[in-house]
Write an enzyme that holds these catalytic residues in place. Structure first.
Site: not given
Length: 276
Positions: A94, A145, A149, A244
């Site tokens: 991510d 994504h 966000h 991440h």
């Protein structure tokens, strides 16, 4: 059947195992016929209130139990784990912004010929276009994504939900000249049944995860030893791993981590293989 449970961020990556284990036990003790017979309108309504993806690690080396069973997720083309009979790992990252470590992560992936999916937001495409292009050029998937966000579980309007996904698609296509592959990860793991349905209607596969650890606090990064203590014992067949790319620790350990997983007999697969 969906099980309603609210988890904080730490619980989403494994804390609170006792509570989740109890829920899982209650679910699996109920025969399928009785489960279907006792699913009420109230339970169906409760499904829409689910807001946090949660896991319970019960047996070392085995896939964790999700707070929504894998079989239930399938009806919405959603996944959190792959085939438990295959020693295959699916790597996902991510990325809400670029923190200077993605190039090292890409180097490690290239060294191991390991495909990954980078779930990006709009800001990342705007500020690090050269890295996005490198991801594409080196055969990785760029996943959705969302544009901004947000907590997608709080968005009930279909047009507003679609705008978050389509807005990112447009940025990606404008940069690369290619259509975005339809893999979606809800920000913070927050979702509802309606979200899953909406994503499916837009042609997306929703991708959660079966292994993660607390790696996102840039001012409080885990030690290498702590990272390995979470990522090595809990690896399992079909694992969808969430890391991440903002993590200095991940950039530093990734080469060794992939090596140790390979030594344990694992290979790395693409999300396209998972859904096939």
């Amino acid at each position: 059947m969906f099980i309603t449970i609210t988890r904080d961020t730490l619980c989403r990556v494994g804390a609170g195992a006792g509570v989740c284990a109890l829920l899982a036990a209650l679910f699996f003790l109920l025969p399928p016929e009785e489960e279907r017979a006792t699913q009420t309108a109230a339970e169906a309504q409760a499904a829409a209130s689910i807001s946090d993806w949660g896991l319970s690690f019960q047996t070392s080396g085995e896939p964790p139990v999700g707070n929504v069973p894998a079989e239930a997720l399938r009806q919405w083309n959603a996944w959190y784990v792959g085939d438990s009979s295959e020693k295959k790992i699916y790597l996902t990252f991510d990325a809400g912004y670029e923190n200077g470590y993605t190039a090292d992560i890409l180097d490690a992936l290239k060294k191991h010929n390991a495909p990954a999916c980078f779930f990006l937001v709009g800001n990342y495409i705007d500020t690090a276009p050269e890295l996005v292009q490198r991801m594409v050029d080196e055969g990785h998937i760029v996943g959705n994504h969302t544009l901004h966000h947000p907590d997608m579980s709080s968005i009930a309007d279909k047009d507003a939900f679609a705008a978050e996904l389509r807005g990112l698609e447009e940025k990606f296509t404008a940069l690369t000249g290619q259509p975005m592959q339809k893999f979606y990860r809800p920000p913070q793991g927050k979702f509802s049944e309606e979200n899953l349905k909406q994503a499916q209607e837009l042609g997306y596969t929703t991708v959660f995860w079966s292994l993660a650890y607390v790696d996102w606090y840039t001012d409080n990064q885990p030690t290498d030893e702590h990272a390995f203590s979470k990522l090595l014992p809990r690896i399992h067949n079909g694992a969808i791993v969430l890391l991440h790319s903002t993590s200095e620790t991940n950039a530093r350990i990734l080469d060794e981590l992939l090596t140790r997983w390979e030594q344990a007999g694992y290979t790395f697969g693409s999300l396209t293989e998972l859904t096939a």
